[in-house]
Structures are given as structure tokens and as C-alpha cells.
Design a protein around this motif. Structure first.
Motif, short mmCIF file in Angstrom:
data_model
loop_
_atom_site.label_atom_id
_atom_site.label_comp_id
_atom_site.label_asym_id
_atom_site.label_seq_id
_atom_site.Cartn_x
_atom_site.Cartn_y
_atom_site.Cartn_z
N TRP A 19 -71.85 -24.02 115.80
CA TRP A 19 -71.41 -23.06 114.80
C TRP A 19 -70.90 -21.79 115.47
O TRP A 19 -71.34 -21.42 116.56
CB TRP A 19 -72.56 -22.66 113.88
CG TRP A 19 -72.97 -23.70 112.89
CD1 TRP A 19 -72.56 -25.00 112.82
CD2 TRP A 19 -73.93 -23.51 111.84
NE1 TRP A 19 -73.18 -25.64 111.79
CE2 TRP A 19 -74.03 -24.76 111.15
CE3 TRP A 19 -74.70 -22.45 111.40
CZ2 TRP A 19 -74.88 -24.94 110.07
CZ3 TRP A 19 -75.55 -22.62 110.32
CH2 TRP A 19 -75.62 -23.85 109.65
N LYS A 22 -69.10 -16.66 112.45
CA LYS A 22 -68.46 -16.64 111.13
C LYS A 22 -69.07 -17.73 110.24
O LYS A 22 -69.32 -17.51 109.05
CB LYS A 22 -66.96 -16.88 111.29
CG LYS A 22 -66.18 -16.90 109.96
CD LYS A 22 -66.28 -15.56 109.23
CE LYS A 22 -65.33 -15.49 108.03
NZ LYS A 22 -65.64 -16.48 106.99
N ARG A 23 -69.32 -18.91 110.82
CA ARG A 23 -69.93 -19.99 110.05
C ARG A 23 -71.33 -19.57 109.60
O ARG A 23 -71.73 -19.81 108.45
CB ARG A 23 -69.99 -21.25 110.90
CG ARG A 23 -70.84 -22.39 110.32
CD ARG A 23 -70.22 -23.03 109.11
NE ARG A 23 -71.10 -24.04 108.52
CZ ARG A 23 -71.19 -25.31 108.93
NH1 ARG A 23 -70.44 -25.73 109.96
NH2 ARG A 23 -71.99 -26.17 108.33
N ASP A 26 -71.11 -17.18 106.68
CA ASP A 26 -70.80 -17.89 105.44
C ASP A 26 -72.04 -18.58 104.88
O ASP A 26 -72.27 -18.57 103.67
CB ASP A 26 -69.70 -18.93 105.68
CG ASP A 26 -68.34 -18.29 105.99
OD1 ASP A 26 -68.16 -17.10 105.65
OD2 ASP A 26 -67.48 -18.99 106.56
N GLU A 27 -72.83 -19.18 105.76
CA GLU A 27 -74.03 -19.89 105.31
C GLU A 27 -75.06 -18.93 104.72
O GLU A 27 -75.74 -19.25 103.75
CB GLU A 27 -74.67 -20.65 106.49
CG GLU A 27 -73.83 -21.79 107.03
CD GLU A 27 -73.83 -23.00 106.11
OE1 GLU A 27 -74.76 -23.13 105.29
OE2 GLU A 27 -72.90 -23.82 106.21
N GLY A 29 -74.31 -15.88 103.53
CA GLY A 29 -73.74 -15.14 102.42
C GLY A 29 -73.50 -13.68 102.72
O GLY A 29 -73.70 -12.82 101.84
N THR A 31 -71.04 -10.83 105.47
CA THR A 31 -69.80 -10.72 106.24
C THR A 31 -70.06 -11.02 107.72
O THR A 31 -71.19 -10.92 108.19
CB THR A 31 -69.21 -9.31 106.13
OG1 THR A 31 -70.12 -8.38 106.74
CG2 THR A 31 -68.98 -8.92 104.67
N GLY A 32 -69.00 -11.37 108.40
CA GLY A 32 -69.11 -11.59 109.83
C GLY A 32 -69.56 -10.35 110.57
O GLY A 32 -70.30 -10.42 111.56
#
Length: 373
Positions: A19, A22-23, A26-27, A29, A31-32
Motif C-alpha cells: 500500500w 494515499k491508499r 483512503d482506507e 477516511g 486526507t493524505g
């Protein structure tokens, strides 16, 4: 408390999954940039995001968080042999970390506290202990009813801050939650008011046992001791002996009647009385009761009382003003006064209240608005 995310552990976990940051963002919830800030130690995730981060990466709180001071110690009341999961513990420890800013606004801690150096669940040892607690610390005799105010006063005397909450009916966890902050030597006791009134004293006494034995909190032996202590404190040997004598081996119906009589008079669970009378009989080498545990559970199901919240508040749910007034007048809790001072001085928002109380954002906003009046 200085806390940072252990970036190396997170990066190793990401590499194992293939991963990117960024992934992960997303997981979880977020921001990067939030993940970047966590890994750089610039920011620290809120409890809900910390929990999501831990569960996503399958890491425990100890693996995920580095701290310059001792980590919070948490204990859930064990029910029907259930165990707390990493998810329960991680969330509770995150809540504990967020309680630290409230502490400077609390009253000074009492210097003298009762500590049990060698806790034991041996029947005779436990009976000696509860006799000492009842007579010297609570100021009541061995056959007197243990009342809510006795327990509330003892929490207060031992530096434990009660936080009454409305968490709904829980089958497994969160009937009560114990969070101890070792560095500050402050204990917070969350008591779920959405519990049946006949069980509430047991849960309070169980939490008091954790206050008396901080080194055992969060351990299975600590839960076992707290269960044994709570039952013995509510129904000491003298009470159990009187109930057993009243039964006089007259059969199951007479036994149930005698057990119910004490449970009703002392506003406690029929099961608690049954367990303590059975323990008394075993310790003294007397014949065991005719009534079985299965009989007790069947009878108990038909005798379930109101929830504590229903007794305290009408209508339900209570308005924030009514809820906060009960926390102050009934539970003598300094928590919301301290939280109010913190909010006014630091401009703390409703999101913080939501995390501390583990309630919906809607309820948190209502409590936040009431505290700022």
C-alpha cells in the motif's frame, strides 16, 4: 502526554500490504496530508481515526503509539466470560489519552487512598477485606444495604472521577469502563446509565475494586478479582448466612423466595445473591442449594427492572441540562465542570466532547452548547 505514531511500524505494515500512504488515507477516511502529519509526528489522530488506523493495519495500541509517559490503563467489566478485543482496548486507550487535558481543571487529588497490596479471591480473605471496606471506609455494618451514595463517596475519596453516560443497552462491553492515567494518578470511571437497576450496584462495586487494585486493572485476574469483590461487598458472609438460615432446607420454592427477598430489599441482582449464598454454603461445608443457576436465570428474566436512565430521567432521552444536573447532584462528578472550564479557556469544540463521551456528534453538540451557556 506526548504521543506520536510509530512511523516505522506503519511503514513496515504498508510495505507488507503493498500500500501507499494515499491508499492508507483512503482506507482510514482522511486526507493524505493527515497521514503524512501523523507519520512525521506533527499531528496525532483523534480516537476514532486512531481506532480505524489500528484496525485497518491490525496493530495494537502499544504497537501503534509511542508515548513519553506511561500509557493509559483500561479495564472493561467482563460479562459472561467475554474478553475485550484489541479494538475495544485501542479505542478506550485513545479516549484515555484525550482525557489528559481535562485533569488540570479537576479538584486536587486526595492524598490518602485505599490500595489492596495482595488481592485474593479466596473466600475467607475476601470476607475479611470487605468487612474492612464496609466498616472502616464506607461506615456501614455487615448486614446493612450498600447504597449508591456509599459507592459514589468512595470513588470520590479515592480520586476516581465518575462520568455517567448514556450508551444504550450493551450485551458485551461498555456497561462500565475504567481508564487510569498512571502519570497523573487519576482514574476515570464511565458508568453506563442504560443498564438495569438491579445490576448497577454490582458494576459500580466492580469498578471500585479496580480503583483499589490499579496494578491489576486491564488484566484477566483483575476482572476476576473485581467480580468476586463486588459480589462479596454487596452480600457479605453475614447476609448470606441469614438467607441460608431462612431457607432451612425447605426446597426450591422457599430458596427462591429467600433469595428474592434479599435481592429486592438491597436492590441488587437475584443472581448476585444466589452466587454469594452458594459460596457461603461451600466455604462452610454446608449442603448446596436445591435451586440451580438455570432456575435463577429463568426467574431473573421475569423480574428485570427499569434501566437506571429510566429511573433518573423522564421523559427519555433527557435534555442536556437535566443530564448534566444529574451528573453533578447525584454522581457528584467534577468531570463536566472541568470540561466546561477547559472548553471556555481553550475554545474546545463539540468534536472533542464526542470523542471523550463516545456519543453521537448530535448529542455532543447539544452537551457542548449547554456547557457554554
Amino acid at each position: 502526554m506526548e504521543k506520536t505514531i510509530c512511523s516505522e511500524i506503519v511503514k513496515t505494515s504498508l510495505d507488507a500490504r503493498g500500500w501507499t500512504q494515499k491508499r492508507l488515507a483512503d482506507e482510514v477516511g482522511v486526507t493524505g496530508q493527515s497521514v503524512t502529519n501523523w507519520l512525521k509526528g506533527v499531528d496525532f489522530p483523534r480516537p476514532d481515526k486512531l481506532l480505524k488506523l489500528a484496525t485497518t493495519l491490525r496493530l495494537s495500541f502499544d504497537e501503534l503509539v509511542m508515548s513519553s509517559t506511561p500509557k493509559p490503563i483500561v479495564a472493561f467489566r467482563k460479562k459472561a466470560g467475554t474478553k475485550s478485543t484489541d479494538e475495544h482496548i485501542t479505542k478506550a486507550m485513545a479516549m484515555g489519552a484525550m482525557l489528559q487535558p481535562v485533569i488540570p481543571y479537576l479538584p486536587a487529588n486526595p492524598a490518602l487512598r485505599l490500595q489492596i497490596p495482595d488481592p485474593s479471591i479466596d473466600y475467607k480473605v475476601m470476607q475479611s477485606l470487605v468487612a474492612n471496606v464496609r466498616e472502616k471506609h464506607l461506615g456501614i455494618g455487615m448486614t446493612a444495604e450498600l447504597q449508591y451514595q456509599h459507592l459514589i463517596g468512595e470513588f470520590e475519596s479515592n480520586g476516581a472521577v465518575i462520568i455517567p453516560v448514556l450508551w444504550g443497552k450493551k450485551d458485551q462491553h461498555k456497561n462500565a469502563l475504567h481508564i487510569h492515567l498512571p502519570a497523573e494518578n487519576v482514574t476515570f470511571i464511565y458508568l453506563n446509565l442504560d443498564t438495569h437497576i438491579e445490576d448497577f450496584k454490582f458494576w459500580m462495586a466492580h469498578e471500585l475494586a479496580h480503583v483499589y487494585t490499579p496494578k491489576l486493572a486491564g488484566k484477566d485476574e483483575g476482572e476476576d478479582f473485581a467480580d468476586a469483590f463486588a459480589g462479596a461487598l454487596l452480600v457479605p458472609r453475614e447476609l448470606a448466612r441469614a438467607v441460608y438460615a431462612e431457607m432451612n432446607r425447605k426446597g426450591k420454592t422457599a430458596e427462591l423466595r429467600a433469595l428474592q427477598k434479599l435481592a429486592s430489599a438491597h436492590k441488587i441482582s437475584l443472581y448476585t445473591v444466589f452466587k454469594q449464598v452458594s459460596a457461603y454454603a461451600k466455604a462452610d461445608g454446608l449442603p448446596q442449594l436445591t435451586v440451580s443457576e438455570k432456575d435463577i436465570h429463568a426467574t431473573r428474566a421475569n423480574l428485570q427492572g427499569q434501566l437506571v436512565s429510566e429511573v433518573l430521567f423522564s421523559p427519555m432521552p433527557p435534555e442536556p441540562k437535566t443530564y448534566l444536573a444529574a451528573a453533578d447532584s447525584i454522581f457528584r462528578s467534577a468531570f463536566f465542570h472541568a470540561l466546561q472550564s477547559l472548553m471556555k479557556e481553550r475554545g474546545t469544540g463539540a468534536g472533542y466532547v464526542q470523542q471523550l463521551l463516545d456519543v453521537s456528534l448530535k448529542d455532543a453538540k447539544a452537551i457542548h452548547a449547554e456547557l457554554l451557556r
